[in-house]
Design an enzyme around this catalytic site. Sequence first.
Site, PDB file in Angstrom:
ATOM      1  N   LYS A   9      54.425 -29.730  15.999  1.00 43.70           N
ATOM      2  CA  LYS A   9      53.528 -30.118  14.906  1.00 43.70           C
ATOM      3  C   LYS A   9      52.383 -29.114  14.715  1.00 43.70           C
ATOM      4  O   LYS A   9      52.083 -28.329  15.623  1.00 43.70           O
ATOM      5  CB  LYS A   9      52.967 -31.519  15.200  1.00 43.70           C
ATOM      6  CG  LYS A   9      54.035 -32.618  15.266  1.00 43.70           C
ATOM      7  CD  LYS A   9      53.379 -33.985  15.442  1.00 43.70           C
ATOM      8  CE  LYS A   9      54.416 -35.101  15.445  1.00 43.70           C
ATOM      9  NZ  LYS A   9      53.777 -36.451  15.457  1.00 43.70           N
ATOM     10  N   TYR A  49      59.191 -39.915   7.498  1.00 49.43           N
ATOM     11  CA  TYR A  49      58.338 -40.988   7.999  1.00 49.43           C
ATOM     12  C   TYR A  49      58.477 -42.257   7.153  1.00 49.43           C
ATOM     13  O   TYR A  49      57.548 -43.051   7.082  1.00 49.43           O
ATOM     14  CB  TYR A  49      56.879 -40.514   8.045  1.00 49.43           C
ATOM     15  CG  TYR A  49      56.581 -39.569   9.202  1.00 49.43           C
ATOM     16  CD1 TYR A  49      57.074 -39.818  10.488  1.00 49.43           C
ATOM     17  CD2 TYR A  49      55.787 -38.440   9.027  1.00 49.43           C
ATOM     18  CE1 TYR A  49      56.809 -38.962  11.553  1.00 49.43           C
ATOM     19  CE2 TYR A  49      55.511 -37.582  10.092  1.00 49.43           C
ATOM     20  CZ  TYR A  49      56.029 -37.848  11.348  1.00 49.43           C
ATOM     21  OH  TYR A  49      55.758 -37.017  12.406  1.00 49.43           O
ATOM     22  N   PHE A  57      47.952 -45.429   7.599  1.00 43.73           N
ATOM     23  CA  PHE A  57      47.767 -44.015   7.949  1.00 43.73           C
ATOM     24  C   PHE A  57      48.889 -43.117   7.441  1.00 43.73           C
ATOM     25  O   PHE A  57      48.952 -41.934   7.785  1.00 43.73           O
ATOM     26  CB  PHE A  57      47.621 -43.860   9.469  1.00 43.73           C
ATOM     27  CG  PHE A  57      48.726 -44.530  10.256  1.00 43.73           C
ATOM     28  CD1 PHE A  57      49.963 -43.931  10.423  1.00 43.73           C
ATOM     29  CD2 PHE A  57      48.518 -45.790  10.821  1.00 43.73           C
ATOM     30  CE1 PHE A  57      50.978 -44.534  11.137  1.00 43.73           C
ATOM     31  CE2 PHE A  57      49.538 -46.416  11.537  1.00 43.73           C
ATOM     32  CZ  PHE A  57      50.773 -45.781  11.693  1.00 43.73           C
ATOM     33  N   ASN A 112      49.793 -35.557  18.360  1.00 46.59           N
ATOM     34  CA  ASN A 112      50.555 -35.697  19.608  1.00 46.59           C
ATOM     35  C   ASN A 112      51.624 -34.612  19.793  1.00 46.59           C
ATOM     36  O   ASN A 112      52.657 -34.839  20.401  1.00 46.59           O
ATOM     37  CB  ASN A 112      51.126 -37.119  19.717  1.00 46.59           C
ATOM     38  CG  ASN A 112      52.035 -37.467  18.557  1.00 46.59           C
ATOM     39  OD1 ASN A 112      52.336 -36.621  17.715  1.00 46.59           O
ATOM     40  ND2 ASN A 112      52.489 -38.706  18.518  1.00 46.59           N
ATOM     41  N   HIS A 115      57.337 -33.945  17.520  1.00 47.09           N
ATOM     42  CA  HIS A 115      58.238 -35.026  17.114  1.00 47.09           C
ATOM     43  C   HIS A 115      59.571 -34.807  17.809  1.00 47.09           C
ATOM     44  O   HIS A 115      60.034 -33.663  17.919  1.00 47.09           O
ATOM     45  CB  HIS A 115      58.477 -35.014  15.599  1.00 47.09           C
ATOM     46  CG  HIS A 115      59.643 -35.875  15.206  1.00 47.09           C
ATOM     47  ND1 HIS A 115      59.540 -37.240  15.084  1.00 47.09           N
ATOM     48  CD2 HIS A 115      60.955 -35.571  14.993  1.00 47.09           C
ATOM     49  CE1 HIS A 115      60.737 -37.738  14.784  1.00 47.09           C
ATOM     50  NE2 HIS A 115      61.608 -36.748  14.723  1.00 47.09           N
ATOM     51  N   GLU A 126      68.219 -36.392  10.983  1.00 48.31           N
ATOM     52  CA  GLU A 126      67.054 -35.503  10.956  1.00 48.31           C
ATOM     53  C   GLU A 126      67.468 -34.031  11.007  1.00 48.31           C
ATOM     54  O   GLU A 126      66.860 -33.189  10.340  1.00 48.31           O
ATOM     55  CB  GLU A 126      66.107 -35.854  12.114  1.00 48.31           C
ATOM     56  CG  GLU A 126      65.456 -37.223  11.911  1.00 48.31           C
ATOM     57  CD  GLU A 126      64.567 -37.671  13.061  1.00 48.31           C
ATOM     58  OE1 GLU A 126      64.438 -36.922  14.052  1.00 48.31           O
ATOM     59  OE2 GLU A 126      63.997 -38.772  12.947  1.00 48.31           O
TER      60      GLU A 126
HETATM   61  P1  ADP Z   1      56.922 -41.207  17.527  1.00 47.88           P
HETATM   62  O1  ADP Z   1      56.504 -39.881  16.943  1.00 47.88           O
HETATM   63  O2  ADP Z   1      56.404 -41.370  18.937  1.00 47.88           O
HETATM   64  O3  ADP Z   1      58.415 -41.466  17.410  1.00 47.88           O
HETATM   65  P2  ADP Z   1      56.352 -43.005  15.254  1.00 47.88           P
HETATM   66  O4  ADP Z   1      57.667 -42.653  14.626  1.00 47.88           O
HETATM   67  O5  ADP Z   1      55.985 -44.449  15.378  1.00 47.88           O
HETATM   68  O6  ADP Z   1      56.169 -42.358  16.709  1.00 47.88           O
HETATM   69  O7  ADP Z   1      55.181 -42.321  14.405  1.00 47.88           O
HETATM   70  C1  ADP Z   1      55.331 -41.050  13.849  1.00 47.88           C
HETATM   71  C2  ADP Z   1      54.034 -40.287  14.007  1.00 47.88           C
HETATM   72  O8  ADP Z   1      53.010 -40.926  13.248  1.00 47.88           O
HETATM   73  C3  ADP Z   1      53.491 -40.254  15.437  1.00 47.88           C
HETATM   74  O9  ADP Z   1      54.073 -39.241  16.227  1.00 47.88           O
HETATM   75  C4  ADP Z   1      52.029 -40.013  15.199  1.00 47.88           C
HETATM   76  O10 ADP Z   1      51.755 -38.645  14.928  1.00 47.88           O
HETATM   77  C5  ADP Z   1      51.771 -40.824  13.926  1.00 47.88           C
HETATM   78  N1  ADP Z   1      51.299 -42.197  14.219  1.00 47.88           N
HETATM   79  C6  ADP Z   1      52.038 -43.252  14.673  1.00 47.88           C
HETATM   80  N2  ADP Z   1      51.277 -44.346  14.827  1.00 47.88           N
HETATM   81  C7  ADP Z   1      50.024 -43.983  14.462  1.00 47.88           C
HETATM   82  C8  ADP Z   1      48.759 -44.657  14.404  1.00 47.88           C
HETATM   83  N3  ADP Z   1      48.634 -45.946  14.748  1.00 47.88           N
HETATM   84  N4  ADP Z   1      47.668 -43.961  14.009  1.00 47.88           N
HETATM   85  C9  ADP Z   1      47.770 -42.662  13.639  1.00 47.88           C
HETATM   86  N5  ADP Z   1      48.940 -41.962  13.644  1.00 47.88           N
HETATM   87  C10 ADP Z   1      50.035 -42.607  14.066  1.00 47.88           C
END
Ligand code: ADP
Length: 153
Positions: A9, A49, A57, A112, A115, A126
């Site tokens: 990212k 997403y 968000f 974070n 992905h 994907e």
């Molecule tokens: P992951 O990436 O761990 O599979 P998700 O698919 O639920 O998680 O979410 C996609 C991305 O959206 C996350 O990696 C993170 O960057 C962002 N995200 C998820 N939940 C939140 C939240 N509560 N607040 C802010 N950003 C979020």
Amino acid sequence: MEKTLIIIKPGAIQRELIGEVLTRFERKGLQLCGIKMMQLTDEILDEHYSHLAQRSFFQRIKDGMMITPVIVCCLKGVDAVHIVHTMAGKTNGREAIQGTIRGDFSMSVQENIIHTSDTLENAEAELARFFKKDEIFDFKANNLHFVYANDEL
Ligand code: ADP
């Protein structure tokens, strides 16, 4: 063998963690079979997403993914989807355990680092979303017999 997608990212690009992240997967024994830098768009992120479209968000995470180009990679290995997803760690970097990529490099839920596809079905969808067919290189690595036992291949 399974193939899976990772996206390094914008936050990791800015923090110069590309090599660090890729090194972890190489050292684990996963085979890199596709890699490119690309600028994501609102359209591709709407798809990627879509499971978060109703969340407050949604636009914020899409904007965050467009701040710089990202690095997309295809990684291959036995059980690669589960292994790579586990190596990323929990979504929230503050809760992700040490030793995972997010546990070691992230202090944030949104920021974070990486992905990773979470299921084989999603990995296939994907990879098709981010790569053209001829951008995935299905070559035979010459170290396979040192990475796996014969009966694991
Ligand atoms: P992951 O990436 O761990 O599979 P998700 O698919 O639920 O998680 O979410 C996609 C991305 O959206 C996350 O990696 C993170 O960057 C962002 N995200 C998820 N939940 C939140 C939240 N509560 N607040 C802010 N950003 C979020």
